[in-house]
Design an enzyme around this catalytic site. Structure first.
Site, mmCIF file in Angstrom:
data_model
loop_
_atom_site.group_PDB
_atom_site.id
_atom_site.type_symbol
_atom_site.label_atom_id
_atom_site.label_comp_id
_atom_site.label_asym_id
_atom_site.label_seq_id
_atom_site.Cartn_x
_atom_site.Cartn_y
_atom_site.Cartn_z
ATOM 1 N N LYS A 38 0.851 -1.199 0.000
ATOM 2 C CA LYS A 38 0.000 0.000 0.000
ATOM 3 C C LYS A 38 0.882 1.242 0.000
ATOM 4 O O LYS A 38 1.783 1.373 0.826
ATOM 5 C CB LYS A 38 -0.910 0.023 1.228
ATOM 6 C CG LYS A 38 -1.816 1.252 1.271
ATOM 7 C CD LYS A 38 -2.848 1.142 2.376
ATOM 8 C CE LYS A 38 -2.433 1.726 3.688
ATOM 9 N NZ LYS A 38 -2.336 3.194 3.723
ATOM 10 N N ASP A 70 -3.455 4.321 -1.955
ATOM 11 C CA ASP A 70 -4.379 4.827 -0.938
ATOM 12 C C ASP A 70 -4.412 6.351 -1.047
ATOM 13 O O ASP A 70 -3.884 7.056 -0.190
ATOM 14 C CB ASP A 70 -3.884 4.353 0.432
ATOM 15 C CG ASP A 70 -4.889 4.618 1.536
ATOM 16 O OD1 ASP A 70 -6.049 4.962 1.220
ATOM 17 O OD2 ASP A 70 -4.513 4.477 2.715
ATOM 18 N N LYS A 72 -7.269 8.237 -1.454
ATOM 19 C CA LYS A 72 -8.512 8.778 -0.872
ATOM 20 C C LYS A 72 -9.064 9.957 -1.665
ATOM 21 O O LYS A 72 -9.178 11.082 -1.177
ATOM 22 C CB LYS A 72 -8.300 9.169 0.593
ATOM 23 C CG LYS A 72 -7.909 7.973 1.470
ATOM 24 C CD LYS A 72 -7.978 8.319 2.942
ATOM 25 C CE LYS A 72 -7.691 7.127 3.837
ATOM 26 N NZ LYS A 72 -6.300 6.659 3.802
ATOM 27 N N ASP A 75 -13.626 14.805 -4.992
ATOM 28 C CA ASP A 75 -13.653 16.109 -5.665
ATOM 29 C C ASP A 75 -14.973 16.165 -6.427
ATOM 30 O O ASP A 75 -15.842 15.299 -6.229
ATOM 31 C CB ASP A 75 -12.440 16.221 -6.613
ATOM 32 C CG ASP A 75 -12.002 17.671 -6.826
ATOM 33 O OD1 ASP A 75 -12.883 18.514 -7.116
ATOM 34 O OD2 ASP A 75 -10.802 17.963 -6.707
ATOM 35 N N THR A 125 -11.357 6.470 10.659
ATOM 36 C CA THR A 125 -11.406 5.856 12.000
ATOM 37 C C THR A 125 -10.911 6.810 13.081
ATOM 38 O O THR A 125 -11.114 6.563 14.263
ATOM 39 C CB THR A 125 -10.583 4.549 12.051
ATOM 40 O OG1 THR A 125 -9.366 4.765 11.375
ATOM 41 C CG2 THR A 125 -11.330 3.400 11.445
ATOM 42 N N ARG A 216 3.280 -0.640 10.843
ATOM 43 C CA ARG A 216 4.357 -0.686 11.831
ATOM 44 C C ARG A 216 4.737 -2.058 12.377
ATOM 45 O O ARG A 216 5.931 -2.303 12.591
ATOM 46 C CB ARG A 216 4.043 0.303 12.962
ATOM 47 C CG ARG A 216 4.239 1.738 12.502
ATOM 48 C CD ARG A 216 3.520 2.731 13.362
ATOM 49 N NE ARG A 216 2.079 2.637 13.190
ATOM 50 C CZ ARG A 216 1.204 3.427 13.803
ATOM 51 N NH1 ARG A 216 1.633 4.335 14.647
ATOM 52 N NH2 ARG A 216 -0.084 3.295 13.572
HETATM 53 O O1 C5P Z 1 1.216 0.991 11.191
HETATM 54 P P1 C5P Z 1 -0.204 0.521 11.062
HETATM 55 O O2 C5P Z 1 -0.326 -0.982 10.921
HETATM 56 O O3 C5P Z 1 -1.110 1.103 12.126
HETATM 57 O O4 C5P Z 1 -0.664 1.128 9.651
HETATM 58 C C1 C5P Z 1 -1.968 1.000 9.162
HETATM 59 C C2 C5P Z 1 -2.088 1.619 7.815
HETATM 60 O O5 C5P Z 1 -3.461 1.620 7.469
HETATM 61 C C3 C5P Z 1 -1.619 3.062 7.694
HETATM 62 O O6 C5P Z 1 -1.110 3.234 6.375
HETATM 63 C C4 C5P Z 1 -2.882 3.863 7.891
HETATM 64 O O7 C5P Z 1 -2.845 5.102 7.240
HETATM 65 C C5 C5P Z 1 -3.908 2.948 7.244
HETATM 66 N N1 C5P Z 1 -5.284 3.139 7.696
HETATM 67 C C6 C5P Z 1 -5.690 3.026 9.016
HETATM 68 N N2 C5P Z 1 -6.993 3.204 9.351
HETATM 69 C C7 C5P Z 1 -7.893 3.497 8.403
HETATM 70 C C8 C5P Z 1 -7.507 3.604 7.075
HETATM 71 C C9 C5P Z 1 -6.185 3.416 6.743
HETATM 72 O O8 C5P Z 1 -4.877 2.724 9.885
HETATM 73 N N3 C5P Z 1 -9.161 3.625 8.734
#
Ligand code: C5P
Length: 240
Positions: A38, A70, A72, A75, A125, A216
């Site tokens: 992603k 991603d 998003k 427009d 979220t 992460r």
């Molecule tokens: O590091 P982590 O596992 O928390 O990363 C989650 C990924 O998913 C990040 O790229 C974050 O921007 C994305 N994301 C999220 N919650 C959402 C939509 C996307 O954590 N509702």
């Protein structure tokens, strides 16, 4: 019925870096363990003219990897239709758009005839009921998620991004046809970081998620390939 992807393709690693060279080093370290990446706004817009998130996406696709952009999008319909039509020619697998009905209809028109799949973001979220009220909405987060998910389904959008906690109710509502993609995944014992509602890989898959987005817990791990491998094994060992 839609076929489930292979376990190794159900893990999507979020390349949350603001430096394309660091993102590429991570891809090299993950090697054949990870097939799907992603690229979010942070990486897409970083780097310079010759090396940025978009050029990295092109290189990943040339290597046979799948790419989830991603971005998003949201427009006016004319702009969304043209932007998605342009992105549909780049070979990406998934693209996110905001789940506003006119945006979804325009994006659907833009990707018509291509293999690019659209994933709708219902409500961020990070927002709570107070944030929605401040933005002028008369719905709770839960009600707005349900409303927008129903609208995405009605608009024949390919899938939704949602937390694992929302998956069972949404699966009941949209059936097997929609692709459900869940971030907020944390293996047992891992730090939650800033994620408020986390699920383990196994529980998200068992709840009915098709794909897991993991950042992460893999990219900040001492051994990212081993962390990714463990998640793929957990997906393999879970029916869903
Ligand atoms: O590091 P982590 O596992 O928390 O990363 C989650 C990924 O998913 C990040 O790229 C974050 O921007 C994305 N994301 C999220 N919650 C959402 C939509 C996307 O954590 N509702």
């Amino acid at each position: 019925m839609r076929e489930k992807p292979k376990p190794s393709e159900r893990l999507i690693v979020a390349l949350d870096f603001s430096d394309p060279a660091r993102a590429e080093t991570m891809v090299e370290r993950l090697g054949s363990t990870v097939a799907f990446y992603k690229i979010g706004m942070e990486l897409a817009y970083s780097g310079d003219a010759s090396n940025n998130g978009f050029t990295l996406a092109d290189r990943l696709i040339a290597q046979g990897k799948k790419v989830f952009m991603d971005l998003k999008l949201h427009d006016i319909p004319n702009t969304v239709a043209r932007a998605t039509a342009a992105l549909a020619r780049r070979g990406y697998e998934f693209l996110t758009i905001h789940a506003y009905p006119p945006t979804m209809a325009a994006a659907k028109e833009g990707v018509e005839g291509s293999a690019l799949k659209l994933l709708a973001v219902t409500v961020m979220t990070s927002y709570d009921d107070a944030d929605l009220a401040a933005a002028g909405y008369g719905f709770s987060v839960q009600d707005l998620v349900a409303r927008r998910a129903a609208q995405a389904w009605g608009a024949k959008i390919d899938g939704l991004i949602l937390s694992a906690a929302e998956v069972p109710a949404l699966r009941l509502m949209v059936g097997d046809e929609m692709i459900l993609v869940t971030p907020g995944i944390r293996p047992q014992g891992a730090e939650a970081d800033d994620q408020k509602r986390v699920a383990t890989p196994a529980s998200a898959i068992a709840a009915g998620a098709d794909y897991l987005v993991v950042g992460r817990p893999i990219i900040a791990a001492e051994d990212p390939a081993a962390a990714a491998e463990a998640i793929v094994r957990e997906i393999e060992g879970t029916s869903g």
